[in-house]
Enzyme design. Structure first.
Site, PDB file in Angstrom:
ATOM      1  N   TRP A 185       0.866  -1.187   0.000  1.00 45.42           N
ATOM      2  CA  TRP A 185       0.000   0.000   0.000  1.00 45.42           C
ATOM      3  C   TRP A 185       0.900   1.234   0.000  1.00 45.42           C
ATOM      4  O   TRP A 185       1.878   1.289   0.747  1.00 45.42           O
ATOM      5  CB  TRP A 185      -0.916   0.058   1.233  1.00 45.42           C
ATOM      6  CG  TRP A 185      -1.626   1.381   1.274  1.00 45.42           C
ATOM      7  CD1 TRP A 185      -2.639   1.788   0.446  1.00 45.42           C
ATOM      8  CD2 TRP A 185      -1.320   2.505   2.111  1.00 45.42           C
ATOM      9  NE1 TRP A 185      -2.982   3.085   0.730  1.00 45.42           N
ATOM     10  CE2 TRP A 185      -2.194   3.547   1.744  1.00 45.42           C
ATOM     11  CE3 TRP A 185      -0.388   2.740   3.124  1.00 45.42           C
ATOM     12  CZ2 TRP A 185      -2.171   4.806   2.368  1.00 45.42           C
ATOM     13  CZ3 TRP A 185      -0.363   3.989   3.746  1.00 45.42           C
ATOM     14  CH2 TRP A 185      -1.255   5.005   3.367  1.00 45.42           C
ATOM     15  N   GLU A 226      -2.989  -2.857  -2.579  1.00 43.03           N
ATOM     16  CA  GLU A 226      -4.140  -2.279  -1.859  1.00 43.03           C
ATOM     17  C   GLU A 226      -4.523  -0.906  -2.404  1.00 43.03           C
ATOM     18  O   GLU A 226      -3.763   0.054  -2.325  1.00 43.03           O
ATOM     19  CB  GLU A 226      -3.789  -2.170  -0.365  1.00 43.03           C
ATOM     20  CG  GLU A 226      -4.913  -1.613   0.485  1.00 43.03           C
ATOM     21  CD  GLU A 226      -4.554  -1.582   1.978  1.00 43.03           C
ATOM     22  OE1 GLU A 226      -3.404  -1.920   2.335  1.00 43.03           O
ATOM     23  OE2 GLU A 226      -5.431  -1.204   2.775  1.00 43.03           O
ATOM     24  N   LYS A 228      -6.993   2.577  -2.787  1.00 44.64           N
ATOM     25  CA  LYS A 228      -7.619   3.512  -1.859  1.00 44.64           C
ATOM     26  C   LYS A 228      -8.305   4.614  -2.647  1.00 44.64           C
ATOM     27  O   LYS A 228      -7.857   4.996  -3.725  1.00 44.64           O
ATOM     28  CB  LYS A 228      -6.546   4.091  -0.937  1.00 44.64           C
ATOM     29  CG  LYS A 228      -7.094   4.851   0.225  1.00 44.64           C
ATOM     30  CD  LYS A 228      -6.047   4.978   1.331  1.00 44.64           C
ATOM     31  CE  LYS A 228      -6.579   5.845   2.446  1.00 44.64           C
ATOM     32  NZ  LYS A 228      -5.701   5.894   3.584  1.00 44.64           N
ATOM     33  N   ASP A 259      -9.655  -3.124   1.303  1.00 47.52           N
ATOM     34  CA  ASP A 259      -9.746  -2.574   2.661  1.00 47.52           C
ATOM     35  C   ASP A 259     -11.133  -1.956   2.822  1.00 47.52           C
ATOM     36  O   ASP A 259     -11.556  -1.132   1.996  1.00 47.52           O
ATOM     37  CB  ASP A 259      -8.641  -1.528   2.864  1.00 47.52           C
ATOM     38  CG  ASP A 259      -8.625  -0.952   4.274  1.00 47.52           C
ATOM     39  OD1 ASP A 259      -9.691  -0.508   4.748  1.00 47.52           O
ATOM     40  OD2 ASP A 259      -7.552  -0.927   4.901  1.00 47.52           O
ATOM     41  N   HIS A 262     -11.618   1.850   2.346  1.00 43.28           N
ATOM     42  CA  HIS A 262     -10.965   2.549   1.239  1.00 43.28           C
ATOM     43  C   HIS A 262     -11.872   2.899   0.065  1.00 43.28           C
ATOM     44  O   HIS A 262     -11.409   3.141  -1.042  1.00 43.28           O
ATOM     45  CB  HIS A 262      -9.778   1.723   0.731  1.00 43.28           C
ATOM     46  CG  HIS A 262      -8.614   1.782   1.666  1.00 43.28           C
ATOM     47  ND1 HIS A 262      -7.343   1.421   1.318  1.00 43.28           N
ATOM     48  CD2 HIS A 262      -8.538   2.194   2.954  1.00 43.28           C
ATOM     49  CE1 HIS A 262      -6.540   1.575   2.343  1.00 43.28           C
ATOM     50  NE2 HIS A 262      -7.234   2.041   3.353  1.00 43.28           N
ATOM     51  N   HIS A 286      -8.545  -6.347   4.187  1.00 42.67           N
ATOM     52  CA  HIS A 286      -8.226  -5.566   5.380  1.00 42.67           C
ATOM     53  C   HIS A 286      -9.556  -5.222   6.011  1.00 42.67           C
ATOM     54  O   HIS A 286     -10.235  -4.286   5.585  1.00 42.67           O
ATOM     55  CB  HIS A 286      -7.459  -4.293   5.029  1.00 42.67           C
ATOM     56  CG  HIS A 286      -5.984  -4.495   5.002  1.00 42.67           C
ATOM     57  ND1 HIS A 286      -5.082  -3.465   4.868  1.00 42.67           N
ATOM     58  CD2 HIS A 286      -5.254  -5.625   5.112  1.00 42.67           C
ATOM     59  CE1 HIS A 286      -3.859  -3.956   4.901  1.00 42.67           C
ATOM     60  NE2 HIS A 286      -3.927  -5.259   5.031  1.00 42.67           N
ATOM     61  N   ASP A 294     -11.745   6.762   6.076  1.00 42.63           N
ATOM     62  CA  ASP A 294     -10.871   5.630   6.397  1.00 42.63           C
ATOM     63  C   ASP A 294     -10.297   5.799   7.804  1.00 42.63           C
ATOM     64  O   ASP A 294      -9.096   5.960   7.985  1.00 42.63           O
ATOM     65  CB  ASP A 294      -9.750   5.600   5.337  1.00 42.63           C
ATOM     66  CG  ASP A 294      -8.742   4.494   5.565  1.00 42.63           C
ATOM     67  OD1 ASP A 294      -9.156   3.383   5.904  1.00 42.63           O
ATOM     68  OD2 ASP A 294      -7.526   4.749   5.402  1.00 42.63           O
ATOM     69  N   ASP A 296     -10.203   3.785  10.380  1.00 43.90           N
ATOM     70  CA  ASP A 296      -9.582   2.614  11.006  1.00 43.90           C
ATOM     71  C   ASP A 296     -10.037   2.388  12.443  1.00 43.90           C
ATOM     72  O   ASP A 296      -9.234   2.111  13.315  1.00 43.90           O
ATOM     73  CB  ASP A 296      -8.048   2.707  10.908  1.00 43.90           C
ATOM     74  CG  ASP A 296      -7.582   2.605   9.475  1.00 43.90           C
ATOM     75  OD1 ASP A 296      -7.615   1.503   8.913  1.00 43.90           O
ATOM     76  OD2 ASP A 296      -7.198   3.649   8.895  1.00 43.90           O
ATOM     77  N   ASP A 326      -7.324  -4.515   9.962  1.00 42.93           N
ATOM     78  CA  ASP A 326      -6.584  -3.257   9.820  1.00 42.93           C
ATOM     79  C   ASP A 326      -7.315  -2.157  10.585  1.00 42.93           C
ATOM     80  O   ASP A 326      -8.251  -1.554  10.076  1.00 42.93           O
ATOM     81  CB  ASP A 326      -6.447  -2.889   8.332  1.00 42.93           C
ATOM     82  CG  ASP A 326      -5.556  -1.668   8.136  1.00 42.93           C
ATOM     83  OD1 ASP A 326      -4.926  -1.229   9.121  1.00 42.93           O
ATOM     84  OD2 ASP A 326      -5.484  -1.147   6.998  1.00 42.93           O
TER      85      ASP A 326
HETATM   86  C1  RNT Z   1      -3.798   2.674   4.789  1.00 38.92           C
HETATM   87  C2  RNT Z   1      -3.932   1.233   4.511  1.00 38.92           C
HETATM   88  C3  RNT Z   1      -2.836   0.358   5.053  1.00 38.92           C
HETATM   89  C4  RNT Z   1      -2.431   0.694   6.476  1.00 38.92           C
HETATM   90  C5  RNT Z   1      -1.515  -0.312   7.117  1.00 38.92           C
HETATM   91  C6  RNT Z   1      -0.875   0.206   8.356  1.00 38.92           C
HETATM   92  O1  RNT Z   1      -4.895   3.396   4.421  1.00 38.92           O
HETATM   93  O2  RNT Z   1      -5.159   0.766   4.954  1.00 38.92           O
HETATM   94  O3  RNT Z   1      -3.208  -0.969   4.935  1.00 38.92           O
HETATM   95  O4  RNT Z   1      -3.552   0.856   7.289  1.00 38.92           O
HETATM   96  O5  RNT Z   1      -0.602  -0.751   6.204  1.00 38.92           O
HETATM   97 ZN    ZN Z   2      -5.467  -1.373   4.842  1.00 41.34          ZN
END
Ligand code: RNT
Ligand code: ZN
Length: 419
Positions: A185, A226, A228, A259, A262, A286, A294, A296, A326
């Site tokens: 990523w 990955e 986004k 993810d 994302h 993720h 995003d 998290d 994640d």
């Molecule tokens: C960032 C991505 C990525 C990170 C990790 C820490 O937007 O989601 O995967 O969260 O690599």
């Molecule tokens: Zn991620």
């Protein structure tokens, strides 16, 4: 509830599920075969040990809850404790900045030996390892760009870093006899509208082509990319968009990483799984929880989490999917964060297994949408929690919220002494 009471409750739940043709013992057995990949970075707010840079690249941790792991030993100590709270077997997902070494080594010069201690520990604990190049939180990120930078020196630094990481992932897979998923990523993008949408993507394609020239054994390692939609400070353009990576992964038959945070808030990865796996051999997830962006957040038991689990189970896509977590929240106890997120993922998978899927597919194909809605809604309140507790009991880990008292003890005896 005593163990005897739980066993009796389980017998009742087993009967209730059997009435609709679902075998709870089989569901438990299927669940126990899945190894969720735990994100190491929840343990220390994505800081790592290599160069202790604060987090940047469009992602953010908020909070300063006491007791975060400051060294690889502390992180392993926390994880050892975490695994006493979770049923089943796991993988640990490492980032390059978590190298365990006294050397002052630059990201592009990392080698397998810098991770030997992680491998020895993983062997001892019967864990798999996954890996990620760390293309963020570094002074080598140039105006927000890494693998798609117009500056050749920058771009080559990050290509070399990713090549080094592919070698390390291959080493993890070989040493542990479990395939390592190495996920790329990058944060690359613009705050404001670019003039040139194309050139960064051409450079990213070239960088990835060079990275994939690294020799690695596909038995040991799966490379994932990955995508986004946007990040904080990167609102207008992201080089590694969904279309870019789905195209790239399909062409090269590597994996896409979806993810959950994302995409556009009205777009869900649960609905992307079945499409992406038509064209790529394997998939990385993720599992995260976006709150408007995003963000998290710790994974909770949401409809989307359930949809992710059911799309994997209903279509037999579990074997080709690697489930990674994640999230990173520093406002709550970090071990509680891991425990809550992981147990929720497991519960959603279990609930997905506790479904008469074939019967429901038949009903759907006959066009009987009334029965489909009636049965799927009734299933939501079936006693899956008792089945989950019974599984925990059988695995010798806390049932219900009994894990919280253990986390509080650990906080008192270990975490509070770290500050
Ligand atoms: C960032 C991505 C990525 C990170 C990790 C820490 O937007 O989601 O995967 O969260 O690599
Ligand atoms: Zn991620």
């Amino acid at each position: 509830m005593t163990n005897e009471e739980l066993k009796a409750a389980y017998q009742w739940a087993k009967k209730k599920y059997a009435e609709i043709g679902v075998d709870t013992d089989k569901a438990i057995d299927q669940l126990s075969k899945i190894r969720i990949s735990i994100n190491c970075w929840q343990g220390d707010d994505v800081e790592g040990f290599l160069n202790k840079q604060s987090l940047s690249g469009g992602i953010q941790v908020t909070g300063n809850y006491p007791g975060k792991a400051r060294t690889p030993d502390e992180l392993r100590q926390d994880l050892d404790f975490l695994f006493t709270l979770l049923p089943g077997k796991y993988k640990l997902n490492l980032h390059a900045i978590y190298a365990d070494t006294d050397e002052k080594v630059s990201l592009d010069k990392l080698e397998p030996r810098h991770f030997e201690k992680w491998v020895a520990w993983a062997k001892e604990k019967d864990l798999g390892l996954d890996f990620n190049p760390t293309c963020f939180s570094s002074p080598m990120v140039n105006n927000g760009f890494t693998l798609s930078s117009a500056d050749e020196k920058t771009r080559h630094f990050w290509i070399d870093h990713c090549k080094a990481c592919l070698k390390i992932g291959d080493y993890f897979g070989k040493e542990l006899g479990q395939k390592c998923v190495t996920n790329i990523w990058i944060p690359d993008g613009y705050k404001d509208t670019p003039v040139d949408y194309l050139a960064p993507r051409q450079r990213l394609e070239d960088s990835l082509d060079q990275i994939l020239e690294t020799p690695y054994d596909k038995k040991n390692e799966l490379v994932a990319v990955e995508a986004k939609f946007f990040g904080i400070g990167v609102e207008s353009y992201t080089t590694g968009s969904n279309e870019f990576y789905v195209g790239y992964a399909t062409k090269h038959q590597i994996a896409v990483c979806l993810d959950a945070g994302h995409y556009h808030p009205n777009e869900f990865i649960s609905d992307k799984i079945s499409s992406v796996l038509l064209y790529t051999p394997e998939l990385l997830l993720h599992v995260s929880r976006p709150v408007n962006w995003d963000s998290d957040h710790v994974v909770t038991f949401t409809d989307e989490l359930q949809n992710i689990a059911t799309s994997l189970v209903r279509n037999n896509l579990i074997e080709r999917t690697h489930i990674g977590l994640d999230f990173f929240d520093a406002t709550i106890n970090r071990i509680a964060a891991w425990t809550i997120g992981t147990r929720n993922m497991l519960k959603a998978l279990l609930k997905a297994y506790l479904e008469p899927t074939e019967e429901l597919k038949e009903v759907e194909n006959k066009g009987d949408f009334t029965t489909r809605l009636a049965v799927t809604e009734e299933l939501k309140s079936y006693p899956f929690g008792i089945v989950f507790d019974y599984y925990c009991m059988k695995q010798g880990v806390p049932t219900g919220d009994a894990w919280l008292a253990k986390v509080r003890d650990y906080e008192k005896n270990v975490l509070s002494k770290r500050n």
